[in-house]
Design an enzyme around this catalytic site. Structure first.
Site, PDB file in Angstrom:
ATOM      1  N   TYR A   1       0.814  -1.226   0.000  1.00 49.20           N
ATOM      2  CA  TYR A   1       0.000   0.000   0.000  1.00 49.20           C
ATOM      3  C   TYR A   1       0.843   1.271   0.000  1.00 49.20           C
ATOM      4  O   TYR A   1       0.431   2.293  -0.515  1.00 49.20           O
ATOM      5  CB  TYR A   1      -0.989  -0.015   1.172  1.00 49.20           C
ATOM      6  CG  TYR A   1      -2.231  -0.800   0.822  1.00 49.20           C
ATOM      7  CD1 TYR A   1      -3.084  -0.339  -0.185  1.00 49.20           C
ATOM      8  CD2 TYR A   1      -2.530  -2.004   1.439  1.00 49.20           C
ATOM      9  CE1 TYR A   1      -4.204  -1.065  -0.546  1.00 49.20           C
ATOM     10  CE2 TYR A   1      -3.651  -2.741   1.087  1.00 49.20           C
ATOM     11  CZ  TYR A   1      -4.482  -2.257   0.088  1.00 49.20           C
ATOM     12  OH  TYR A   1      -5.589  -2.962  -0.280  1.00 49.20           O
TER      13      TYR A   1
ATOM     14  N   ASP B   1      -1.586 -33.111   0.417  1.00 48.05           N
ATOM     15  CA  ASP B   1      -2.462 -33.769  -0.552  1.00 48.05           C
ATOM     16  C   ASP B   1      -1.603 -34.567  -1.521  1.00 48.05           C
ATOM     17  O   ASP B   1      -0.443 -34.226  -1.758  1.00 48.05           O
ATOM     18  CB  ASP B   1      -3.249 -32.731  -1.376  1.00 48.05           C
ATOM     19  CG  ASP B   1      -4.322 -32.037  -0.557  1.00 48.05           C
ATOM     20  OD1 ASP B   1      -4.657 -32.525   0.530  1.00 48.05           O
ATOM     21  OD2 ASP B   1      -4.824 -30.988  -1.039  1.00 48.05           O
TER      22      ASP B   1
ATOM     23  N   GLU C   1      -0.070 -29.592   5.192  1.00 45.57           N
ATOM     24  CA  GLU C   1      -0.443 -28.551   4.239  1.00 45.57           C
ATOM     25  C   GLU C   1      -1.714 -27.841   4.683  1.00 45.57           C
ATOM     26  O   GLU C   1      -1.891 -26.674   4.384  1.00 45.57           O
ATOM     27  CB  GLU C   1      -0.624 -29.218   2.857  1.00 45.57           C
ATOM     28  CG  GLU C   1      -1.051 -28.292   1.753  1.00 45.57           C
ATOM     29  CD  GLU C   1      -1.379 -29.055   0.463  1.00 45.57           C
ATOM     30  OE1 GLU C   1      -1.186 -30.290   0.434  1.00 45.57           O
ATOM     31  OE2 GLU C   1      -1.828 -28.419  -0.484  1.00 45.57           O
TER      32      GLU C   1
END
Lengths: 530, 358
Positions: free
Chosen positions: B93, B239, B187
């Site tokens: 920003y 996974d 994960e």
């Protein structure tokens, strides 16, 4: 006036005995350009201006035309067209202005404006029929001679002029002709207006000067871009391959030639004695037979034989195009744009008729946005320097434009549509005989040879346009790039000054100096990378 | 901190000198892309090669990036001066402003500012944390560990249902007590919550740690410290898909974009626990698979070809079979066998039998 008018003339001549010309006129208004009051006004001015221009050019005078339209009543207007032409000898005046189809030329072909419409006398008659007022003519052939003033009506039974008034008048003009016709009409601005017609006429005829006083009293001047008159188009005899049976029969009846062979040789172009013999042999006709004795079925055979015989293409030196340089001059003086291009194709032939296509283009400046918010290009069409204002969609020019891939030339284009962009595109066809799709003579017929030439001409200006667009886009990108550096510099100078605790202004000035010293190189390197 | 400040000032000075000599201001630093990554077999880490990239201001293709780079230096310099820390998002920003007189922003999205921050690490040789720029904290840990952080004592076994959230900078953390046999890193945060609820870490006497998706630097550094300082074995649970394999690969060997930080972040002893292609059959997960998309297949081919997988038979087997399978299995697929199947059966069994891939 040529072929088609000849046919009308024949019909008219036959019918004259039975019906009045006014009846014929009323029945055929739409063919003659008087379908509605708006078009009637345009046609009247068109006929008068065409006559003036043809007259001036034939006598090698640089045309100065004055056009005035005055509103007399709600639906009644007075049209005045005045030229500085050769004037008309007193005796001819009544017949030229008050006899339909007077002065038509038979059997010769020449690139002329007169092919449009049916002539000034038709306009006079329209005025007479709708207002009862006569056509008023003032003409003078020399400063040494007096000016003649006529008020003329057409005897609608006999197709003969009726002189209402005839006198000598004081006239300040040394030579020239002034026509005044009062008629039922409607004045409107826009695409098919008198104003637009005159503007387009000025574009395609850069050698003329027009002053125009509109019904609102506004005076518009269309200046001249050149003093040189166009090369005078040569008359040529018809080419055998362009002939139709009716005309062939008519020519056989009226020829001065003693026998068929010499008729073919002398009344047509490109027929040598050998070719004449070949034609006669094939048609099983005696070359020595008398032309007026040829029966209709024999004429039919003769025509077939002509079409089957190989004959050299017609001469093309009979054409007088505007030329690339003058097209650009004409566009420049009437359209404010940033880029102009033109292409004049070499002459070509369709059905035995020599023709030539020219295209002009202006790019940039004002954008034409129509009622539906489309910014399609503006197309202006001309046949023998005369603007065509109606039936754009039916015209061969339209087909040639929409089937050209304008995306290749930097314009956007939807399939089957005109391209969009700030472009005025001018297409001009010159020919000894411009083929129209219908009698109203507003759209050029779709002959493959004509379409091909149009597309080639469009591609030629398209390539020129693409070059320009590329250049301007490039120039714009370069400026943008240079600008970007200029905007980045204060940011960078600030950051470096904070880090190094050195003077911001000095860093800023040094960065500016580096940029300006190496600007060209920096921009160029950017192009090779991006 | 003083080192970073000095480095940044030095950078500014270098550029100022270039400019005063009317030279095109230019930064030269090692190239951060696959073409400049070398797998060092000895240390089993990804390292930067010796290709360099030059970034110049007066170059249409570089100028904006150059401005971004110097702007990061300025922002970091200010942070250091003011003794403040900013997050990656804060820095984004601070940079996301429109350059006056243009329609251009210095940066348009955070990926751009993140990328030049990584460049700045290379240019200055200081880590992001040393430049006072922190990543968002991301990830949880639970187990029998007590640490001291900024004067506070924290017991990882008493942090409620959320666990302790791992800060982005773990350099200053002091370990007071570490009582665990191994670390299970996973994960998925959802799986972490499952194991936490099942008191898996208590039953197994281990640490459970997770992030959502890619492993942040803070987590990687924390894992590395526990591995180095307490010799805790680390098992990774992801996974079954190429993306999961890569998560393991990053922890073990380092990542391509942070190859310059490899030494501080890689953990060569890490082992992969699951889900493996062999688990599918063994645990009957055939009907709980999700079909691959084209990108998944492409990613398998890429990973198969990485130097650090190329010569590894076990991994080549996994990748080949996975490509044949044409489908992925999420960790949560195990829930098909019962909600606590993972904590009661799958994990204990695998760990007990040492079914790891190295």
């Amino acid at each position: 006036m040529v072929k088609k008018e000849v046919i009308i003339a024949e019909e008219l001549a036959k019918k004259q005995r039975e019906i009045s010309v006014s009846e014929f006129f009323t029945k055929n208004r739409h063919l003659l350009g008087f379908d509605n009051p708006r078009k009637a006004l345009l046609t009247t001015i068109k006929e008068a201006v065409d006559n003036s221009l043809d007259a001036c050019e034939e006598s090698k005078m640089t045309p100065d035309i004055y056009v005035e339209v005055t509103q007399k009543a709600e639906d009644r207007f007075l049209v005045i067209v005045q030229d500085n032409g050769p004037g008309i000898v007193k005796e001819q005046i009544p017949r030229i202005f008050a006899k339909l189809l007077y002065g038509s030329k038979f059997h010769t072909m020449k690139q002329s404006r007169g092919q449009q419409g049916i002539g000034i006398s038709a306009a006079g008659m329209y005025g007479q029929l709708t207002t009862g007022k006569p056509t008023r003519i003032t003409s003078r052939i020399s400063p040494k001679k007096p000016a003649h003033y006529y008020e003329l009506n057409i005897n609608t039974q006999k197709n003969e002029p009726e002189i209402i008034k005839e006198c000598e008048v004081e006239w300040l003009i040394e030579h020239g002709t002034k026509v005044e016709i009062e008629l039922e009409a409607k004045y409107q601005k826009g695409k098919q207006s008198v104003d637009e017609y005159l503007k387009q006429t000025a574009i395609a005829n850069p050698h003329i000067k027009i002053a125009y006083k509109s019904p609102e009293g506004q005076v518009i001047e269309f200046p001249r871009a050149t003093k040189d008159l166009p090369k005078e188009p040569k008359e040529i005899k018809p080419h055998p391959h362009g002939i139709e049976l009716g005309i062939l029969i008519k020519m056989l009846k009226t020829t001065k030639a003693r026998n068929l062979a010499s008729f073919l040789i002398s009344d047509f172009s490109r027929v040598s004695p050998a070719v004449a013999k070949q034609i006669c042999d094939k048609a099983k006709l005696d070359p020595k037979s008398k032309p007026e004795k040829i029966a209709t079925h024999e004429a039919d055979n003769l025509l077939k034989s002509i079409m089957e015989t190989k004959i050299m293409a017609p001469p093309t030196n009979c054409l007088s195009p505007i030329g690339e340089e003058l097209i650009i001059k004409g566009l420049k003086k009437e359209i404010n744009a940033e880029f102009y291009a033109a292409a004049t194709r070499p002459p070509a032939v369709y059905r035995g008729n020599p023709f030539q296509i020219e295209v002009g283009l202006s790019y940039g400046g004002e954008i034409n946005i129509d009622e539906e918010g489309n910014d399609l290009i503006r197309v202006i069409r001309f046949a023998n320097r005369v603007p065509l204002l109606y039936q754009q969609g039916a015209c061969a020019t339209n087909k040639a434009i929409v089937t050209t891939a304008w995306k290749n030339y930097g314009l956007s284009q939807s399939k089957g549509a005109l391209p969009s962009g700030p472009v005025t595109l001018m297409i001009h066809m010159v020919s000894v005989w411009v083929p129209f799709t219908s009698e109203s003579k507003e759209a050029i017929a779709h002959y493959p040879e004509i379409l091909k030439e149009m597309k080639l001409a469009l591609q030629e200006v398209g390539r020129k346009l693409a070059g320009h667009i590329r250049k301007t886009v490039k120039a714009r990108q370069q400026t943008e790039r240079a600008n970007l550096f200029e905007k980045y510099i204060p940011e960078l100078a600030n950051a470096i000054a904070q880090l190094s605790e050195e003077d911001k202004k000095t860093i800023h000035a040094n960065l500016d100096a580096i940029l300006h010293k190496n600007l060209k190189e920096i921009i160029k390197n950017g192009e090779s990378q991006s | 901190m003083e080192k970073a400040k000095a480095k940044l000032k030095e950078l500014g000075k270098k550029l100022e000198i270039q400019i005063s000599k009317k030279q095109n201001p230019t930064l030269i630093f090692p190239l951060r892309s696959l073409s400049n990554i070398e797998f060092d077999k000895k240390s089993a880490t990804l390292k930067l090669g010796n290709k360099s990239a030059a970034r110049s201001f007066f170059n249409v293709a570089h100028s904006k990036k150059f401005l971004q780079t110097v702007d990061i230096a300025r922002i970091s310099h200010n942070l250091l001066k003011e003794k403040k820390h900013a997050s990656l998002r804060d820095v984004f920003y601070q940079m996301k402003r429109t350059i006056p007189g243009t329609k251009t922003n210095v940066v348009d999205d955070q990926a751009e500012s993140d990328s030049v921050i990584e460049d700045m690490e290379l240019i200055t040789g200081c880590s992001r944390e040393q430049l006072n720029i922190n990543a968002n904290k991301n990830g949880s840990v639970a187990g029998n560990v007590i640490v001291e952080d900024k004067g506070d004592t924290i017991d990882w076994s008493k942090m409620g249902s959320g666990g302790w959230s791992i800060p982005s900078n773990v350099e200053e953390i002091k370990f007071k007590k570490v009582n665990a046999k191994y670390i299970l890193y996973m994960e998925k945060a959802a799986v972490w919550e499952r194991l936490h609820e099942d008191k898996f870490w208590e039953k197994q006497n281990c640490l459970i740690m997770s992030s959502q998706g890619q492993t942040t630097r803070g987590i990687r550094r924390l894992l590395q410290r526990l591995y180095d300082e307490y010799k805790l074995p680390i098992y990774v649970l992801t996974d079954l898909d190429p993306w999961g394999f890569y998560i393991y690969s990053v922890i073990k060997y380092g990542s391509i974009s942070l190859a310059h930080m490899s030494e501080q972040l890689t953990i060569p002893g890490v082992k992969f626990l699951g889900i493996t292609v062999d688990d599918i059959k063994k645990y009957g997960l055939e009907s709980n698979l999700i079909k691959f998309k084209d990108v998944d297949i492409k990613r398998i081919d890429q990973i198969k070809d990485y130097d650090w997988f190329k010569d590894n038979k076990a991994w080549q087997h996994q990748l080949t079979e996975l490509k044949k399978l044409k489908a992925k299995a999420e960790i949560q697929a195990l829930s098909a066998r019962g909600i606590s199947f993972i904590s009661e059966k799958y994990l204990p069994e695998k760990i007990k039998n040492k079914e790891f891939i190295d």
